[in-house]
Write a protein that holds these residues in place. Structure first.
Motif, PDB file in Angstrom:
ATOM      1  N   PRO A  48       0.829  -1.211   0.000  1.00  0.00           N
ATOM      2  CA  PRO A  48       0.000   0.000   0.000  1.00  0.00           C
ATOM      3  C   PRO A  48       0.863   1.260   0.000  1.00  0.00           C
ATOM      4  O   PRO A  48       1.894   1.320   0.660  1.00  0.00           O
ATOM      5  CB  PRO A  48      -0.795  -0.128   1.301  1.00  0.00           C
ATOM      6  CG  PRO A  48      -0.786  -1.586   1.621  1.00  0.00           C
ATOM      7  CD  PRO A  48       0.535  -2.099   1.136  1.00  0.00           C
ATOM      8  N   GLN A  49       0.410   2.254  -0.755  1.00  0.00           N
ATOM      9  CA  GLN A  49       1.125   3.514  -0.838  1.00  0.00           C
ATOM     10  C   GLN A  49       0.225   4.638  -0.356  1.00  0.00           C
ATOM     11  O   GLN A  49      -1.001   4.549  -0.463  1.00  0.00           O
ATOM     12  CB  GLN A  49       1.573   3.786  -2.283  1.00  0.00           C
ATOM     13  CG  GLN A  49       2.484   2.718  -2.859  1.00  0.00           C
ATOM     14  CD  GLN A  49       2.882   3.044  -4.288  1.00  0.00           C
ATOM     15  OE1 GLN A  49       2.989   4.189  -4.675  1.00  0.00           O
ATOM     16  NE2 GLN A  49       3.117   2.002  -5.084  1.00  0.00           N
ATOM     17  N   PRO A  50       0.813   5.699   0.171  1.00  0.00           N
ATOM     18  CA  PRO A  50      -0.009   6.813   0.637  1.00  0.00           C
ATOM     19  C   PRO A  50      -0.760   7.451  -0.529  1.00  0.00           C
ATOM     20  O   PRO A  50      -0.237   7.563  -1.638  1.00  0.00           O
ATOM     21  CB  PRO A  50       1.018   7.785   1.242  1.00  0.00           C
ATOM     22  CG  PRO A  50       2.322   7.409   0.611  1.00  0.00           C
ATOM     23  CD  PRO A  50       2.255   5.936   0.389  1.00  0.00           C
ATOM     24  N   ASN A  51      -1.996   7.854  -0.261  1.00  0.00           N
ATOM     25  CA  ASN A  51      -2.813   8.474  -1.290  1.00  0.00           C
ATOM     26  C   ASN A  51      -2.629   9.989  -1.264  1.00  0.00           C
ATOM     27  O   ASN A  51      -2.820  10.623  -0.210  1.00  0.00           O
ATOM     28  CB  ASN A  51      -4.290   8.148  -1.068  1.00  0.00           C
ATOM     29  CG  ASN A  51      -4.578   6.671  -1.284  1.00  0.00           C
ATOM     30  OD1 ASN A  51      -4.092   6.079  -2.239  1.00  0.00           O
ATOM     31  ND2 ASN A  51      -5.346   6.078  -0.379  1.00  0.00           N
ATOM     32  N   PRO A  52      -2.247  10.584  -2.394  1.00  0.00           N
ATOM     33  CA  PRO A  52      -2.084  12.035  -2.408  1.00  0.00           C
ATOM     34  C   PRO A  52      -3.416  12.742  -2.174  1.00  0.00           C
ATOM     35  O   PRO A  52      -4.472  12.265  -2.587  1.00  0.00           O
ATOM     36  CB  PRO A  52      -1.533  12.317  -3.801  1.00  0.00           C
ATOM     37  CG  PRO A  52      -1.925  11.143  -4.623  1.00  0.00           C
ATOM     38  CD  PRO A  52      -1.946   9.979  -3.690  1.00  0.00           C
ATOM     39  N   GLU A  53      -3.352  13.876  -1.511  1.00  0.00           N
ATOM     40  CA  GLU A  53      -4.560  14.633  -1.189  1.00  0.00           C
ATOM     41  C   GLU A  53      -5.060  15.370  -2.425  1.00  0.00           C
ATOM     42  O   GLU A  53      -4.282  15.920  -3.207  1.00  0.00           O
ATOM     43  CB  GLU A  53      -4.243  15.626  -0.072  1.00  0.00           C
ATOM     44  CG  GLU A  53      -5.463  16.362   0.459  1.00  0.00           C
ATOM     45  CD  GLU A  53      -5.111  17.253   1.634  1.00  0.00           C
ATOM     46  OE1 GLU A  53      -5.849  18.227   1.866  1.00  0.00           O
ATOM     47  OE2 GLU A  53      -4.090  16.980   2.283  1.00  0.00           O
ATOM     48  N   LEU A  54      -6.369  15.379  -2.616  1.00  0.00           N
ATOM     49  CA  LEU A  54      -6.958  16.070  -3.752  1.00  0.00           C
ATOM     50  C   LEU A  54      -6.802  17.582  -3.581  1.00  0.00           C
ATOM     51  O   LEU A  54      -7.220  18.141  -2.560  1.00  0.00           O
ATOM     52  CB  LEU A  54      -8.448  15.723  -3.873  1.00  0.00           C
ATOM     53  CG  LEU A  54      -9.189  16.346  -5.064  1.00  0.00           C
ATOM     54  CD1 LEU A  54      -8.694  15.744  -6.375  1.00  0.00           C
ATOM     55  CD2 LEU A  54     -10.701  16.137  -4.919  1.00  0.00           C
ATOM     56  N   PRO A  55      -6.190  18.274  -4.536  1.00  0.00           N
ATOM     57  CA  PRO A  55      -6.015  19.730  -4.438  1.00  0.00           C
ATOM     58  C   PRO A  55      -7.330  20.456  -4.740  1.00  0.00           C
ATOM     59  O   PRO A  55      -7.597  20.836  -5.897  1.00  0.00           O
ATOM     60  CB  PRO A  55      -4.931  20.030  -5.465  1.00  0.00           C
ATOM     61  CG  PRO A  55      -5.066  18.956  -6.493  1.00  0.00           C
ATOM     62  CD  PRO A  55      -5.551  17.735  -5.758  1.00  0.00           C
ATOM     63  N   VAL A  56      -8.152  20.632  -3.731  1.00  0.00           N
ATOM     64  CA  VAL A  56      -9.503  21.165  -3.921  1.00  0.00           C
ATOM     65  C   VAL A  56      -9.464  22.569  -4.526  1.00  0.00           C
ATOM     66  O   VAL A  56     -10.230  22.893  -5.443  1.00  0.00           O
ATOM     67  CB  VAL A  56     -10.272  21.166  -2.578  1.00  0.00           C
ATOM     68  CG1 VAL A  56     -11.646  21.805  -2.762  1.00  0.00           C
ATOM     69  CG2 VAL A  56     -10.400  19.753  -2.035  1.00  0.00           C
ATOM     70  N   PHE A  57      -8.570  23.410  -4.009  1.00  0.00           N
ATOM     71  CA  PHE A  57      -8.487  24.787  -4.514  1.00  0.00           C
ATOM     72  C   PHE A  57      -8.195  24.788  -6.019  1.00  0.00           C
ATOM     73  O   PHE A  57      -8.833  25.511  -6.790  1.00  0.00           O
ATOM     74  CB  PHE A  57      -7.404  25.562  -3.762  1.00  0.00           C
ATOM     75  CG  PHE A  57      -7.251  26.987  -4.214  1.00  0.00           C
ATOM     76  CD1 PHE A  57      -8.092  27.977  -3.730  1.00  0.00           C
ATOM     77  CD2 PHE A  57      -6.272  27.344  -5.140  1.00  0.00           C
ATOM     78  CE1 PHE A  57      -7.972  29.293  -4.162  1.00  0.00           C
ATOM     79  CE2 PHE A  57      -6.135  28.646  -5.572  1.00  0.00           C
ATOM     80  CZ  PHE A  57      -6.989  29.626  -5.083  1.00  0.00           C
TER      81      PHE A  57
END
Length: 419
Positions: free
Chosen positions: A215-224
């Motif tokens: 498992p790899q960390p999931n990048p955060e969605l850049p909402v802005f």
């Protein structure tokens, strides 16, 4: 031998030399290194007058400026992690199915191409697809081939999706929303046909399934970033209604994301200028001058005999096929520059049929579009061979089918809602 024949021969040879240089790019030199001298030479020998060359350049400047802004916007979205987040979301959604991964790649690549142009799909999304395939343990080949095909075939929807679209949009006399409405069904038809062929052509690769690694960390969605991108797309529509150039909306998106990135020191002014690909933009302008010389010295007459003037289904198909063949002979950008002046007087229907031909046709050969050539280079950087045989066999299946489906859809839209 007449002067016109000499001019035509010189112009064609220079055009072919410029395109060959763009394919090979010796020592990594930019395409403009060949195109600019060629443009100067066709003026010096008299194949095109300085007045005609300037008129062609002036007509291309707004289109090329818009292209530069879209390229910067796409790079800013990539810098904020939008493509990595999309790739991770597709990887999570696909689970243990390579078929689902292909579906996810088709969706992401189609939307990316439509909104941020085919260059974003080839340059920014293809590396993400490689990483996503590795993350899920799927075979990469079907998915990276999808980015190449969809960079061309999914670029039918919006004027901003492709440089050829921007040129056709300027010649069509349509509004932004009318263009998108007429091309929505042809766009969808091309994608559906591509997907059906891909599922059969790559059935062995897809049947191999996936073998997820650790498992790899999931990048955060850049909402802005996503919000700014959505507002920019809405700005394209509003600008069209207001009679303004959509470039103003693109500039707004670039100023917001670029200003934010500069304040956070995530980019520099030099990097932003580099993202605009100024040398490539110069290449497009110079190529336009060379193509003008070819057209003025005989190509327009020859093509004029082949192209019908109506918008019946048969006539639209002829225009699309001629455009597709010409794109594979001299590349889609010179092809659209040569064809638009001939079909524009006959209305938006033939103009959009040319667009179908020059956007879908390049999936047949490597030389059909600059985006495909760039895709080959990206494959090489990932240690993957861009095999000519499979690419051509796939194109022989997809190109005739997508040309027919999309042209039929265009004919239906033209005769259902009109222009």
């Amino acid at each position: 031998m007449s002067t016109t024949v000499v001019y035509e021969a010189v112009s064609v040879l220079l055009l072919l030399a410029v395109l060959a240089f763009a394919v090979v790019r010796p020592r990594g030199w930019p395409e403009a290194a060949a195109a600019v001298p060629a443009a100067v030479l066709v003026m010096l020998v008299g194949a095109v007058s300085p007045h005609a060359a300037w008129a062609q350049t002036r007509s291309l400047l707004p289109v090329v400026g818009f292209l530069a802004l879209i390229l910067v916007l796409a790079q800013l979205c990539a810098d904020e992690g939008l493509f990595e987040a999309a790739g991770a979301a597709v990887a999570r959604w696909c689970g243990s199915g390579a078929g689902r991964l292909l579906t996810g790649v088709f969706v992401v690549a189609s939307v990316t191409t439509a909104v941020l142009s085919l260059d974003a799909t080839v340059v920014l999304l293809t590396p993400v697809v490689f990483a996503t395939a590795a993350r899920t343990g799927a075979r990469a080949r079907p998915h990276v081939f999808a980015t190449a095909h969809l960079a061309n075939s999914a670029s039918l929807l919006l004027p901003v999706s492709n440089l050829t679209n921007l040129l056709a949009f300027s010649a069509s006399g349509l509004t932004f929303t009318r263009f998108a409405t007429l091309m929505a069904l042809p766009w969808l038809a091309a994608i559906v046909v591509e997907y059906a062929v891909f599922r059969v052509f790559f059935r062995t690769d897809l049947a191999a399934g996936t073998t997820p690694g650790a498992p790899q960390p999931n990048p955060e969605l850049p909402v802005f970033t996503l919000v700014v991108l959505a507002l920019t797309l809405a700005g394209f529509v509003l600008a069209s209604f207001a009679g303004l150039d959509p470039a103003w909306a693109a500039l707004g998106g670039v100023l917001v994301l670029g200003g934010r990135a500069l304040l956070r020191r995530r980019t520099t002014p030099r990097e932003l200028v580099g993202a605009a690909a100024p040398l490539f933009c110069l290449f497009v302008l110079a190529l336009g001058v060379v193509v003008q010389a070819v057209v003025d010295n005989g190509l327009d007459t020859g093509l004029g005999r082949l192209l019908p003037s109506g918008d019946s289904l048969t006539e639209l198909l002829v225009v699309a096929v001629v455009a597709a063949l010409l794109a594979n002979l001299i590349n889609n950008l010179p092809a659209v520059l040569a064809l638009l002046p001939l079909v524009a007087p006959h209305g938006p229907g033939p103009v959009l049929a040319v667009l179908i031909g020059v956007n879908l046709g390049p999936n047949l050969t490597y030389v059909g579009s600059l985006a495909t050539l760039l895709w080959r280079r990206i494959l090489h950087t990932h240690g993957t061979r861009a095999e000519l045989g499979p690419f051509t066999r796939l194109g022989l299946l997809t190109v005739p089918a997508t040309l027919l489906a999309s042209t039929l859809a265009l004919w239906g839209m033209l005769h259902t809602i009109g222009t």
